[in-house]
Structures are given as C-alpha cells and as structure tokens.
Scaffold this motif. Structure first.
Motif, PDB file in Angstrom:
ATOM      1  N   LEU A 163       1.159  -1.187   0.113  1.00 61.95           N
ATOM      2  CA  LEU A 163      -0.354  -0.327   0.440  1.00 61.95           C
ATOM      3  C   LEU A 163       1.251   1.616  -0.133  1.00 61.95           C
ATOM      4  CD1 LEU A 163      -2.851   1.607   0.132  1.00 61.95           C
ATOM      5  CD2 LEU A 163      -3.289   1.415   2.738  1.00 61.95           C
ATOM      6  N   LYS A 164       1.428   0.940   0.861  1.00 65.57           N
ATOM      7  CA  LYS A 164       2.621   2.383   0.991  1.00 65.57           C
ATOM      8  C   LYS A 164       3.902   2.735  -0.964  1.00 65.57           C
ATOM      9  CE  LYS A 164       6.435   4.565   3.808  1.00 65.57           C
ATOM     10  NZ  LYS A 164       7.172   3.907   4.767  1.00 65.57           N
ATOM     11  N   ALA A 165       3.573   1.620  -1.250  1.00 63.92           N
ATOM     12  CA  ALA A 165       4.729   1.413  -2.136  1.00 63.92           C
ATOM     13  C   ALA A 165       3.873   2.137  -3.483  1.00 63.92           C
ATOM     14  CB  ALA A 165       5.523   0.293  -2.925  1.00 63.92           C
ATOM     15  N   ILE A 166       2.479   1.592  -3.057  1.00 61.61           N
ATOM     16  CA  ILE A 166       1.592   1.969  -4.542  1.00 61.61           C
ATOM     17  C   ILE A 166       1.032   3.258  -4.366  1.00 61.61           C
ATOM     18  CG2 ILE A 166      -1.061   2.094  -5.476  1.00 61.61           C
ATOM     19  CD1 ILE A 166      -0.871  -1.379  -4.606  1.00 61.61           C
ATOM     20  N   MET A 167       1.008   4.228  -3.664  1.00 61.18           N
ATOM     21  CA  MET A 167       1.276   5.894  -2.934  1.00 61.18           C
ATOM     22  C   MET A 167       1.374   6.675  -3.264  1.00 61.18           C
ATOM     23  SD  MET A 167      -2.385   5.324  -2.475  1.00 61.18           S
ATOM     24  CE  MET A 167      -3.267   6.588  -2.746  1.00 61.18           C
ATOM     25  N   GLU A 168       2.746   5.390  -2.703  1.00 58.23           N
ATOM     26  CA  GLU A 168       3.940   6.451  -3.790  1.00 58.23           C
ATOM     27  C   GLU A 168       4.583   6.951  -4.995  1.00 58.23           C
ATOM     28  OE1 GLU A 168       7.335   8.671  -2.127  1.00 58.23           O
ATOM     29  OE2 GLU A 168       6.020   7.987  -0.506  1.00 58.23           O
ATOM     30  N   LEU A 169       3.615   5.804  -5.294  1.00 49.20           N
ATOM     31  CA  LEU A 169       3.861   5.704  -6.933  1.00 49.20           C
ATOM     32  C   LEU A 169       2.965   7.178  -8.068  1.00 49.20           C
ATOM     33  CD1 LEU A 169       4.320   4.259 -10.051  1.00 49.20           C
ATOM     34  CD2 LEU A 169       2.616   2.750  -9.288  1.00 49.20           C
ATOM     35  N   ALA A 170       1.945   6.838  -6.742  1.00 52.07           N
ATOM     36  CA  ALA A 170       1.064   8.328  -7.009  1.00 52.07           C
ATOM     37  C   ALA A 170       1.618   9.823  -6.971  1.00 52.07           C
ATOM     38  CB  ALA A 170      -0.623   7.841  -6.348  1.00 52.07           C
ATOM     39  N   CYS A 171       2.269   8.883  -6.385  1.00 52.74           N
ATOM     40  CA  CYS A 171       3.335  10.529  -6.147  1.00 52.74           C
ATOM     41  C   CYS A 171       4.857  10.759  -6.442  1.00 52.74           C
ATOM     42  CB  CYS A 171       3.489  10.879  -4.508  1.00 52.74           C
ATOM     43  SG  CYS A 171       2.006  10.897  -3.616  1.00 52.74           S
ATOM     44  N   SER A 172       4.325  10.417  -7.174  1.00 55.01           N
ATOM     45  CA  SER A 172       5.922  10.364  -7.641  1.00 55.01           C
ATOM     46  C   SER A 172       5.477   9.874  -9.769  1.00 55.01           C
ATOM     47  CB  SER A 172       6.761   9.087  -7.850  1.00 55.01           C
ATOM     48  OG  SER A 172       6.247   7.936  -8.634  1.00 55.01           O
ATOM     49  N   ASP A 173       7.018  10.568 -10.159  1.00 55.73           N
ATOM     50  CA  ASP A 173       6.941  11.074 -11.979  1.00 55.73           C
ATOM     51  C   ASP A 173       7.005   9.487 -12.619  1.00 55.73           C
ATOM     52  OD1 ASP A 173       9.173  11.545 -11.294  1.00 55.73           O
ATOM     53  OD2 ASP A 173       9.103  12.937 -12.858  1.00 55.73           O
ATOM     54  N   ARG A 174       7.255   8.747 -12.127  1.00 54.96           N
ATOM     55  CA  ARG A 174       7.723   7.049 -12.172  1.00 54.96           C
ATOM     56  C   ARG A 174       6.953   6.232 -13.634  1.00 54.96           C
ATOM     57  NH1 ARG A 174       7.977   4.237  -7.514  1.00 54.96           N
ATOM     58  NH2 ARG A 174       7.706   2.619  -8.696  1.00 54.96           N
ATOM     59  N   LEU A 175       5.587   6.817 -13.837  1.00 55.86           N
ATOM     60  CA  LEU A 175       4.947   6.183 -15.049  1.00 55.86           C
ATOM     61  C   LEU A 175       4.898   7.389 -15.667  1.00 55.86           C
ATOM     62  CD1 LEU A 175       2.365   3.411 -13.670  1.00 55.86           C
ATOM     63  CD2 LEU A 175       5.092   3.225 -13.977  1.00 55.86           C
ATOM     64  N   GLY A 176       5.399   8.586 -15.792  1.00 56.00           N
ATOM     65  CA  GLY A 176       4.903   9.380 -16.143  1.00 56.00           C
ATOM     66  C   GLY A 176       2.912   9.631 -16.547  1.00 56.00           C
ATOM     67  N   ALA A 177       2.605  10.229 -18.106  1.00 55.86           N
ATOM     68  CA  ALA A 177       1.681  10.378 -18.162  1.00 55.86           C
ATOM     69  C   ALA A 177       0.467  10.982 -17.085  1.00 55.86           C
ATOM     70  CB  ALA A 177       0.916   8.611 -18.132  1.00 55.86           C
ATOM     71  N   GLY A 178       1.430  12.603 -17.114  1.00 52.66           N
ATOM     72  CA  GLY A 178       0.673  12.984 -15.862  1.00 52.66           C
ATOM     73  C   GLY A 178       1.024  13.099 -15.087  1.00 52.66           C
ATOM     74  N   MET A 179       1.850  11.963 -14.537  1.00 53.30           N
ATOM     75  CA  MET A 179       2.319  11.747 -12.629  1.00 53.30           C
ATOM     76  C   MET A 179       2.647  12.945 -12.263  1.00 53.30           C
ATOM     77  SD  MET A 179       1.868   7.689 -12.189  1.00 53.30           S
ATOM     78  CE  MET A 179       0.408   7.147 -11.929  1.00 53.30           C
ATOM     79  N   PRO A 180       3.053  13.722 -11.177  1.00 48.07           N
ATOM     80  CA  PRO A 180       1.884  12.260 -10.198  1.00 48.07           C
ATOM     81  C   PRO A 180       1.212  12.929  -9.575  1.00 48.07           C
ATOM     82  CG  PRO A 180       3.703  14.139  -9.420  1.00 48.07           C
ATOM     83  CD  PRO A 180       4.469  14.435 -10.359  1.00 48.07           C
ATOM     84  N   LEU A 181       0.317  11.786  -9.362  1.00 55.74           N
ATOM     85  CA  LEU A 181      -1.057  12.201  -9.666  1.00 55.74           C
ATOM     86  C   LEU A 181      -1.683  12.529  -7.885  1.00 55.74           C
ATOM     87  CD1 LEU A 181      -2.524   8.322 -10.547  1.00 55.74           C
ATOM     88  CD2 LEU A 181      -2.536  10.785 -11.507  1.00 55.74           C
TER      89      LEU A 181
END
Length: 452
Positions: A163-181
């Motif tokens: 859960l921590k890693a998934i929400m951290e992904l939302a706070c990063s731009d690792r996936l691009g496409a307009g992130m962070p969310l």
C-alpha cells in the motif's frame, strides 16, 4: 474569413507556435508556448496538428485573462492534468499499473511464485480500496484499515509495504503520463517489522534425525534429504530440478542450475526454470562418501532416458508439492515434527560454519549473496555447541596463567566444556552426519537397504 484572420492575430499576440521540422523540411510537430503569468517561466505543449496548437493557446489565453482579472487562480497545465487524472483514477487502476511495472532490484520482471504472491497481496488491498478514487484515500481512511482486523501478521506486513509503495507511485512521476497524481502519500503510519518466523525456533537437525528422515521418505526421492543437508543447502524447487548432468563424480561436485516452476505466469506443466537469483546458480562440493549413493540412485531410476534425478511417480519431473508432502509425513516418523525442507538448508549452513567454514563459503554453498540474510535466516545458535566453545575458551585462557587457574580453581589438566575434538551429546555435528552416510553406504552395499 475575416473572423479567422482576427483569431490568428490574437493567437499570435498571445504565445507562439513553432513548427519543428525534420531534415527533409517536413513538419514533425507544432510547439505551442507562452509565458506563465505567475513566474514568467515558459509553458509549452507539443501537437501533431497546427490547429490543435492554436486551439490550446486560445484556451490558455482565456485562463490567463481570468487570472489577471482575479476571477480564478491560474494553475499550470501539468498540475491541472494531474488533478483531473487523480479525480478520475481509482486505486484499483493504479494498483494494476503497479503490478505491471514492478521489477526486481536487478530490473528483471517478476515471474512464477513471486508474481503470484505480488498479485495476491494487491488483491487483498483492492478488496478494501479497489473502487476508491485516489483523492478519497486519506490518512484517516488508511488508519481505519491499518488498525482493523487482518488475516495474519505476514499478510498485514506485506500489504502495508504494498500500500505504501502504490501510494508512493501516485506521488511520483515514475510512470509519466501526467504523474504525480497526489502531492502527499496518505500512508503515514509505520510499516510493521518482519514477524519472527516460527522456523527460527527450529534447531538444526541431528545426524540421527537426518538418518530417520532419509529412511522415512519414499525410495525415489529420499536422496534429496542428504543432498540438501550435506551438499548445497538446496531449496525444494532446486532439489526437484537436479539433472544427471549436474553431477561430476570425478571432480566430486554438484551444480545447481535450475529450479522447478510452471512458467512465468506460474501456470502450466512443470518445467526447468531459472534459480531465484544469479547468485543461486552455483557449484557445490559433493562429499566423496555420498558419490556411491548418488550413482546407485541414478542407475535405478524408473526412466533411464530421463535427465531428471528425481522423477514423479506419474510425471517426468518430481513436483515440489509432492516432495514437500513426503517430507511432512517423514518428519513425523523421524521425531522432528516442526522441521521443514528449509530446515535442511539451515542445518547445512549452521554445521558448515561450525565445522570451520567461513561465512563466504557458506554464502557460496547455499547460493545467497547477502551476509545479513545468511546470518539471520540460515544460521542458528546451538546451546550445546556454544557451551563447549565457551568452555574451551576458558581453559585456553586459564592455561596461559597459573594465577588465573588458581583464581578460577581450575586444575591444570582440566578441560572445561570439552576439548576441540569433543562432540557434545545432543549437538548436531557434521562428523556424526558423515558417519550416518557411511553406515547407509554399507547397508546399501550389503543389500540391506533398497535405493532408488
């Protein structure tokens, strides 16, 4: 037409559109740009069609004008897009992206059981948060789940990590496409430490227990016990994957090259797959006294044309689940009901180091590159051995000083705790295991013990 010309003039007064050209002079893209009304920095977007670039500048001009009039705050287009996606995206959608993009530390994709375990952990989280929008997952919502009921310590600990890693992904731009969310991770609670495995309380096996396990196992896979204890401290999948070509009887070595799996998606027929990591691929020392048993096992296999050392009763390769089932039944008869196949790996590592092996040799033997993992998970403190070592240390120090001997009231010829060659009763000892091997070899040669 006049109206269109007027619009073009207004667009030119606000921002610019630059045509990016290829080497042959053709246009590859249109770059629309203007200056931020907040800090003057350049704001730009790339478009494939000129009309789209002009339309974007027109919309941005209206937003800038509203900001200048004090009607609404101007927000950077990237932030606007992030907020829009954050409002629309659910936790389940982001969790699926997390699974698809998750990699090992070396960058390789997850496969087999590791991928299955990841999906299982994420499925637990999706059962709770799956339909929630990311913006609805607040620290309060996470706390409600955190302090609720859970299936077990290990499941809870892994789900916290996920859960921590998934929400951290939302706070990063690792996936691009307009992130962070998201601007902040709503998981602010501590991830629980690893629970202490019950296996840590299981001591290494004694020579008698190893012999009893060997004799209680079915004939066609009992050799796996001795190979795991004395040769490579193998994982159960590695033992099932052994082939005839992995043995070099002249050099007295055994190679661990594969592990049994069901493919990258953990489905389908059993097959030889890669070992857990590149360090798990190794060459192990094969004790010379074990060579005759291995030879006889190979020569008496059901299918002599098969490359596999261990074959299933109805399958060409022995399934780890089958070997595990046989081991669980045998451990009851052997009087060590808490032992697992992993205990054989622990026994090998512990006794190898107690017999004089270095930490580096133990790591190479079991195929693990991390000292902390080897010391924490695969070695045990044996009280009898520790008592004997402390006794020998005391005698050695007292032997350097008659005065210290008098203070400790130790006779000059005393050996507290036993000498260096003493085997303390009840203590697992590599020499005892070798004697067991010799006895088994004699029984096989005499025809008193069938092999397969």
């Amino acid at each position: 037409m006049a109206e269109d010309a007027g619009r073009a003039d207004r667009r030119r007064r606000f921002g610019t559109v630059i045509a990016r050209r290829r080497g042959d002079g053709s246009v590859s893209a249109y770059l629309a740009r203007y200056s931020s009304p907040v800090d003057g920095r350049r704001v730009q977007r790339s478009f494939g069609v000129r009309a789209d670039a002009d339309a974007w500048l027109h919309d941005e001009e209206m937003l800038v004008e509203l900001s200048r009039r004090g009607v609404q705050e101007w927000v950077h287009p990237t932030v606007r897009e992030r907020r829009r996606k954050a409002v629309e995206m659910t936790f389940g959608e982001l969790a699926d992206l997390y699974v698809q993009s998750h990699r090992r530390r070396d960058g390789s994709a997850l496969r087999g059981g590791s991928l299955r375990n990841l999906r299982t952990d994420v499925r637990h989280l999706k059962d709770v948060f799956g339909g929630c929008r990311l913006t609805d997952i607040t620290p309060e919502r996470v706390s409600e789940w955190y302090f609720g009921e859970h299936d077990g310590q290990w499941v809870f600990q892994r789900c916290c990590q996920r859960l921590k890693a998934i929400m951290e992904l939302a706070c990063s731009d690792r996936l691009g496409a307009g992130m962070p969310l998201l601007e902040h991770n709503p998981f602010i609670l501590p991830v629980p430490p690893d629970p202490e495995p019950r296996s840590w309380s299981v001591p290494p096996l004694t020579g008698g227990q190893v012999a009893a396990l060997y004799e209680a196992m079915p004939e066609y896979d009992r050799l796996s016990v001795l190979l795991a204890v004395l040769v490579g401290g193998m994982r159960i999948g590695e033992a099932c994957a052994l082939t005839v070509d992995d043995f070099d009887f002249d050099a007295c070595t055994m190679e661990v090259n594969h592990s049994v799996c069901r493919g990258d998606e953990d489905a389908g027929p059993l097959r030889l797959g890669p070992v857990k990591s590149r360090h798990s691929k190794r060459v192990c020392v094969l004790p010379s006294v074990l060579v005759p048993l291995v030879r006889e096992h190979i020569e008496t296999r059901r299918d002599q044309d098969s490359p596999y050392v261990f074959q299933g009763a109805h399958t060409p390769i022995l399934a780890p689940t089958t070997l595990g089932k046989h081991f669980r039944k045998a451990r009851e008869e052997a009087g060590c009901p808490d032992a697992t196949f992993r205990t054989l790996r622990v026994t090998h590592t512990t006794l190898l180091m107690q017999a004089g092996g270095t930490l580096r040799e133990a790591m190479d033997s079991i195929g693990d590159s991390t000292q902390q993992v080897v010391l924490r998970h695969y070695t045990r403190t044996i009280p009898e051995h520790q008592r004997a070592v402390v006794g020998r240390m005391t005698v050695a120090m007292a032997g350097q000083s008659e005065q210290l001997q008098r203070i400790l009231r130790i006779p000059a010829d005393s050996e507290v705790g036993g000498s260096a060659g003493t085997v303390v009763p009840g203590m697992p000892d590599i020499t005892a295991l070798m004697r067991v091997l010799s006895l088994l070899q004699e029984r096989v040669s005499a025809g008193a013990l069938p092999v397969s």
